[in-house]
Design a protein around this motif. Sequence first.
Motif, PDB file in Angstrom:
ATOM      1  N   THR A  90      35.463  26.231  40.612  1.00 18.87           N
ATOM      2  CA  THR A  90      34.894  27.405  39.958  1.00 18.87           C
ATOM      3  C   THR A  90      34.873  28.549  40.959  1.00 18.87           C
ATOM      4  N   PRO A  91      35.696  29.571  40.752  1.00 20.93           N
ATOM      5  CA  PRO A  91      35.749  30.674  41.718  1.00 20.93           C
ATOM      6  C   PRO A  91      34.450  31.470  41.719  1.00 20.93           C
ATOM      7  N   SER A  92      34.129  32.037  42.858  1.00 13.13           N
ATOM      8  CA  SER A  92      32.931  32.876  42.945  1.00 13.13           C
ATOM      9  C   SER A  92      33.176  34.191  42.215  1.00 13.13           C
ATOM     10  N   THR A  93      32.096  34.796  41.774  1.00 16.49           N
ATOM     11  CA  THR A  93      32.184  36.088  41.085  1.00 16.49           C
ATOM     12  C   THR A  93      32.800  37.145  41.990  1.00 16.49           C
ATOM     13  N   SER A  94      32.463  37.113  43.276  1.00 17.14           N
ATOM     14  CA  SER A  94      32.988  38.121  44.210  1.00 17.14           C
ATOM     15  C   SER A  94      34.498  37.985  44.375  1.00 17.14           C
ATOM     16  N   HIS A  95      35.011  36.749  44.406  1.00 14.49           N
ATOM     17  CA  HIS A  95      36.454  36.553  44.519  1.00 14.49           C
ATOM     18  C   HIS A  95      37.178  37.016  43.261  1.00 14.49           C
ATOM     19  N   LEU A  96      36.607  36.721  42.117  1.00 13.52           N
ATOM     20  CA  LEU A  96      37.205  37.168  40.859  1.00 13.52           C
ATOM     21  C   LEU A  96      37.197  38.689  40.769  1.00 13.52           C
ATOM     22  N   ASP A  97      36.105  39.310  41.202  1.00 16.34           N
ATOM     23  CA  ASP A  97      36.040  40.777  41.204  1.00 16.34           C
ATOM     24  C   ASP A  97      37.076  41.369  42.144  1.00 16.34           C
ATOM     25  N   SER A  98      37.326  40.689  43.272  1.00 18.77           N
ATOM     26  CA  SER A  98      38.334  41.174  44.220  1.00 18.77           C
ATOM     27  C   SER A  98      39.725  41.149  43.599  1.00 18.77           C
ATOM     28  N   ILE A  99      40.010  40.121  42.822  1.00 22.83           N
ATOM     29  CA  ILE A  99      41.292  40.058  42.109  1.00 22.83           C
ATOM     30  C   ILE A  99      41.352  41.134  41.032  1.00 22.83           C
ATOM     31  N   ARG A 100      40.296  41.234  40.279  1.00 23.22           N
ATOM     32  CA  ARG A 100      40.237  42.156  39.144  1.00 23.22           C
ATOM     33  C   ARG A 100      40.432  43.615  39.582  1.00 23.22           C
ATOM     34  N   ASN A 101      39.912  43.960  40.751  1.00 21.16           N
ATOM     35  CA  ASN A 101      39.918  45.358  41.191  1.00 21.16           C
ATOM     36  C   ASN A 101      41.006  45.671  42.216  1.00 21.16           C
ATOM     37  N   ALA A 102      41.902  44.731  42.481  1.00 17.69           N
ATOM     38  CA  ALA A 102      42.973  44.956  43.457  1.00 17.69           C
ATOM     39  C   ALA A 102      43.976  45.986  42.940  1.00 17.69           C
ATOM     40  N   LYS A 103      44.584  46.698  43.869  1.00 22.95           N
ATOM     41  CA  LYS A 103      45.696  47.583  43.506  1.00 22.95           C
ATOM     42  C   LYS A 103      46.979  46.790  43.361  1.00 22.95           C
ATOM     43  N   LEU A 104      47.076  45.680  44.098  1.00 24.16           N
ATOM     44  CA  LEU A 104      48.302  44.879  44.108  1.00 24.16           C
ATOM     45  C   LEU A 104      47.949  43.412  44.315  1.00 24.16           C
ATOM     46  N   ILE A 105      48.487  42.564  43.460  1.00 26.06           N
ATOM     47  CA  ILE A 105      48.383  41.113  43.629  1.00 26.06           C
ATOM     48  C   ILE A 105      49.775  40.582  43.915  1.00 26.06           C
ATOM     49  N   PHE A 106      49.899  39.767  44.962  1.00 27.43           N
ATOM     50  CA  PHE A 106      51.193  39.180  45.320  1.00 27.43           C
ATOM     51  C   PHE A 106      51.113  37.664  45.206  1.00 27.43           C
ATOM     52  N   ILE A 107      51.998  37.078  44.391  1.00 24.97           N
ATOM     53  CA  ILE A 107      52.046  35.630  44.166  1.00 24.97           C
ATOM     54  C   ILE A 107      53.217  35.056  44.946  1.00 24.97           C
ATOM     55  N   SER A 108      52.945  34.071  45.779  1.00 27.94           N
ATOM     56  CA  SER A 108      53.959  33.531  46.694  1.00 27.94           C
ATOM     57  C   SER A 108      54.974  32.651  45.965  1.00 27.94           C
TER      58      SER A 108
END
Length: 274
Positions: A90-108
């Motif tokens: 179960t991801p933390s709320t802060s980690h999910l917010d960091s994903i949600r508000n990112a300018k760029l997500i990079f998937i390896s």
Amino acid sequence: MKKPIIFLFLLFVNFTAFAQGKLFIIGGGSRPASMIDEMIDEAGVRFEGYAVVLPMSSADTDAAIISGKKQFSDNGISSVTAFNFLMGETPSTSHLDSIRNAKLIFISGGSQIRFMDVVAGTAIERAIWDCYHNGGTIAGTSAGAAVMSEKMITGDQVLYPEADGGFRVIEKGNTKLSNGLGLVKNAIIDQHFVQRSRYNRLITLAIENPSLKCIGIDESTAILVSGNKVKVIGQSQVLVFDGSKGKKREMGEKLGMKDVRLSVYLDGDTFSLK
């Protein structure tokens, strides 16, 4: 009671249809500095916001994080973080917010199945979608490219599970698909395409899925998707198979189709997903 349900459904459809983000989909292999530069500029992360690396496709997530961060630091971007989520956690709320508000997500790169096993149907997947709807750019290479489409190529052969050396047939029901992130609804994405001669499996999918464009992205090459507009970026080619006007024929397990359209695009070329 039906009206609120219908309203919410239409609201969801409209929200999905007008996603404000971009996709930067890389076919694998080496990533030239100029291509990463363009990814950074398209995302707008050079002057504000931050990037997030998601390494869950990789069998060596530590190496994927180092490599993922380095491509940004080499191009002058220091605001980068990474989250290696585990299946079932179960991801933390802060980690999910960091994903949600990112300018760029990079998937390896790595295994697209491994990535989807972790995120499918979870709050992580919803956060990625939120980022996209909020105007963020979702990028990925190799397996990170495959996960972009709704119908995702797994790499497995149904009829010849022990086959070694690639797809040697154009036969119905052999190319296994699974559910990807669905950020691309009207196309199927393949990677390492020219380098690994993956023509047979994408031709098969073009015949079996004539309503979808089948896009093969070679190594060191990417497509930038903004709505239905696609731009090719990089050193090699992008091949698009379109069976929408073809005439399908079957002979036993063998597949045939007349008038499959093939387009081969180079750096700077554009086409539409419509």
